[in-house]
Write an enzyme that holds these catalytic residues in place. Structure first.
Site, PDB file in Angstrom:
ATOM      1  N   TYR A 144      -8.878  -6.773  -2.526  1.00 22.22           N
ATOM      2  CA  TYR A 144      -8.342  -6.317  -3.805  1.00 22.22           C
ATOM      3  C   TYR A 144      -6.947  -5.755  -3.567  1.00 22.22           C
ATOM      4  O   TYR A 144      -6.751  -4.952  -2.651  1.00 22.22           O
ATOM      5  CB  TYR A 144      -9.252  -5.238  -4.392  1.00 22.22           C
ATOM      6  CG  TYR A 144      -8.792  -4.690  -5.722  1.00 22.22           C
ATOM      7  CD1 TYR A 144      -8.778  -5.504  -6.860  1.00 22.22           C
ATOM      8  CD2 TYR A 144      -8.371  -3.367  -5.854  1.00 22.22           C
ATOM      9  CE1 TYR A 144      -8.364  -4.990  -8.093  1.00 22.22           C
ATOM     10  CE2 TYR A 144      -7.967  -2.855  -7.085  1.00 22.22           C
ATOM     11  CZ  TYR A 144      -7.958  -3.670  -8.198  1.00 22.22           C
ATOM     12  OH  TYR A 144      -7.552  -3.161  -9.413  1.00 22.22           O
ATOM     13  N   ASP A 239      -1.758  -4.573   3.021  1.00 24.36           N
ATOM     14  CA  ASP A 239      -2.082  -3.694   1.900  1.00 24.36           C
ATOM     15  C   ASP A 239      -2.868  -2.524   2.473  1.00 24.36           C
ATOM     16  O   ASP A 239      -4.074  -2.602   2.678  1.00 24.36           O
ATOM     17  CB  ASP A 239      -2.897  -4.450   0.848  1.00 24.36           C
ATOM     18  CG  ASP A 239      -3.311  -3.545  -0.297  1.00 24.36           C
ATOM     19  OD1 ASP A 239      -3.064  -2.326  -0.204  1.00 24.36           O
ATOM     20  OD2 ASP A 239      -3.887  -4.067  -1.271  1.00 24.36           O
ATOM     21  N   LYS A 267      -3.229   5.675  -3.142  1.00 22.83           N
ATOM     22  CA  LYS A 267      -4.326   6.594  -2.824  1.00 22.83           C
ATOM     23  C   LYS A 267      -3.849   7.848  -2.055  1.00 22.83           C
ATOM     24  O   LYS A 267      -3.246   8.700  -2.660  1.00 22.83           O
ATOM     25  CB  LYS A 267      -5.451   5.828  -2.145  1.00 22.83           C
ATOM     26  CG  LYS A 267      -5.952   4.703  -3.088  1.00 22.83           C
ATOM     27  CD  LYS A 267      -7.298   4.112  -2.770  1.00 22.83           C
ATOM     28  CE  LYS A 267      -7.802   3.286  -3.953  1.00 22.83           C
ATOM     29  NZ  LYS A 267      -7.662   1.835  -3.817  1.00 22.83           N
TER      30      LYS A 267
HETATM   31  C1  PLP Z   1      -7.066   0.784  -4.825  1.00 25.48           C
HETATM   32  C2  PLP Z   1      -6.404  -0.380  -4.202  1.00 25.48           C
HETATM   33  C3  PLP Z   1      -5.315  -1.014  -4.813  1.00 25.48           C
HETATM   34  C4  PLP Z   1      -4.861  -0.682  -6.198  1.00 25.48           C
HETATM   35  O1  PLP Z   1      -4.346   0.605  -6.318  1.00 25.48           O
HETATM   36  P1  PLP Z   1      -4.302   1.273  -7.776  1.00 25.48           P
HETATM   37  O2  PLP Z   1      -3.641   2.589  -7.517  1.00 25.48           O
HETATM   38  O3  PLP Z   1      -5.708   1.369  -8.245  1.00 25.48           O
HETATM   39  O4  PLP Z   1      -3.483   0.398  -8.634  1.00 25.48           O
HETATM   40  C5  PLP Z   1      -4.655  -1.996  -4.105  1.00 25.48           C
HETATM   41  N1  PLP Z   1      -5.063  -2.366  -2.884  1.00 25.48           N
HETATM   42  C6  PLP Z   1      -6.099  -1.788  -2.269  1.00 25.48           C
HETATM   43  C7  PLP Z   1      -6.480  -2.213  -0.893  1.00 25.48           C
HETATM   44  C8  PLP Z   1      -6.825  -0.793  -2.922  1.00 25.48           C
HETATM   45  O5  PLP Z   1      -7.892  -0.265  -2.316  1.00 25.48           O
END
Ligand code: PLP
Length: 428
Positions: A144, A239, A267
């Protein structure tokens, strides 16, 4: 435990907010029932509107690595708020947090702050496309990267929980530029590069996946991605929205000693306020506006309130040389405890863990990718989730989510949790 007031508040919310929530996975669709409404939180505990205390294993989906309402962050936010929360003009604290972040992140000269992990990943691929002059990207099933169009293709957790891996509203035109491969499979990646010569701008990957449960990279996998990108002059995007400042001060790049070309954050970097960021070497970052041609902007990006929270958080992490060791030890203790009770009850399971990310899968085979994660027994997970909720332990309301361990957890909390799990598994 009763959750009556939560249920009533949820019914009211459903009248005015789609599904009663502002982010789908909160709605408990993956596990049934209605979500818990929180009143406040402190340290490792959530206090809900029914007066229940829950031990929190989600921690706002990661950011609260030092516990809820962590005082240095709260104090920094309060004192900044009194001076004005956003100006749309530069402030010194942006340079302070950028300098500190870059001192912790490997292989990056510059960093730009945005408001979410979604924005960070979306901007990173635009930058990669601008830099390479190529259109296509590779992503992995079950990873994601936020909810921007290019990524809503087999996107793990939220999207999977609801069975909408390909969201309506994402155009064919966009989808065709996102190539998909299974996680932990280098041959699939090589095949995509062969089939799309000189067209692939970047690979974007969760270097330790956390959105299909916790799925660690197999030995050699990240090294393989690095080598393939270098060979084909494509960029490797890590990411690290979930893993950054969680698995090590320098994230997975530091943990496994592998350099990405662009790294995305979110985060933890915001300390619980809306912050995302992406970082890279000068040659890449200088492609961004206003220096370079790739446009990227934000009215509230780098606002002093969010930067104050992030700076206080990163400062605390940077100054605490034992933090990651402590987190690893606590999570290992939890893992051993859970394994012990599951073994005693002869349940089929797999536990995956890297540092303070851990997930329990009711699956027979090793969970190494999205297909093996999906093979887990969801009905057992639902019972497990609701059983723990009754015991006052809050884990993610989906079988496809990592638990995020916070340093605020004590060994008494962990023992309490393991004892609760022991009672719950007897009912499975
Ligand atoms: C949470 C998450 C996102 C998205 O971040 P948001 O602040 O919710 O937009 C992108 N990549 C990873 C790996 C995530 O865990």
């Amino acid at each position: 435990m009763l959750y009556q007031r939560s249920s009533a508040l949820f019914a009211a919310a459903e009248q005015v907010i789609p599904g009663g929530v502002n982010s789908p996975v909160r709605a408990f669709k993956g596990v049934g029932g209605t979500p818990i409404f929180v009143e406040r939180a402190k340290g490792a505990y959530l206090y809900d509107v029914d007066g229940n205390r829950l031990i929190d294993y989600i921690n706002s989906w990661g950011p609260m690595i030092l516990g809820h309402a962590y005082e240095p962050v709260v104090d920094a936010v309060i004192s900044k708020a009194k001076l004005g929360t956003s100006f749309g003009m530069p402030t010194e604290i942006e340079t302070q947090i950028a300098s500190l972040a870059l001192s912790m992140i490997p292989n990056a000269d510059k960093i730009r702050f945005v408001n979410s992990g979604t924005e960070a990943c979306m901007s990173a691929i635009r930058l990669a496309r601008g830099f390479t002059g190529r259109d296509k990207i590779i992503k992995f099933a079950g990873c994601y990267h936020g909810h921007s169009d290019s990524f809503l293709i087999q996107a793990g957790s939220g999207a999977s929980t609801f069975g909408t891996p390909n969201s309506p509203g994402v155009t064919q035109g966009t989808a065709k530029d996102t190539l998909l491969a299974p996680y932990n499979n280098l041959d699939a990646v090589r095949a995509l590069f062969e089939a799309n010569p000189n067209e692939i701008a970047a690979i974007i990957v969760e270097p330790v996946a956390g959105n299909m449960g916790c799925v660690p990279p197999l030995p050699g996998y990240l090294e393989g991605l690095r080598a393939i990108c270098t060979q084909h002059h494509a960029l490797l995007i890590f990411d690290e929205v979930m893993t950054g400042f969680r698995l090590a001060a320098g994230g997975v790049q530091e943990l496994y000693n592998i350099n990405a070309d662009i790294t995305c954050f979110g985060k933890v970097i915001g300390g619980g306020l809306p912050v995302g960021a992406f970082a890279a070497r000068n040659e890449i970052m200088n492609f961004l506006a206003p220096v370079g041609p790739v446009y990227q902007a934000g009215t509230l990006s780098g606002n002093p309130l969010a930067m104050a929270a992030g700076l206080a958080m990163l400062t605390a992490i940077n100054n605490d040389k034992d933090l990651f060791k402590r987190l690893d030890e606590k999570t290992a203790y939890l893992e051993a405890g859970i394994k012990n009770v599951l073994d005693k009850n002869e349940l089929t399971y797999t536990i995956n863990r890297v540092g303070s990310m851990i997930s329990v899968h009711f699956a027979e085979e090793a969970v190494i990718d999205f297909a093996t994660a999906k093979a887990g027994d969801n009905e057992t997970f639902k019972k497990f989730f609701h059983g723990l909720l009754q015991e006052g332990v809050y884990i993610a309301p989906s079988a496809y989510e990592t638990w995020f361990i916070t340093d605020a957890l004590t060994y008494e909390d962990l023992d309490f949790t393991i004892a609760a799990i022991a009672r719950v598994v007897k009912t499975l």
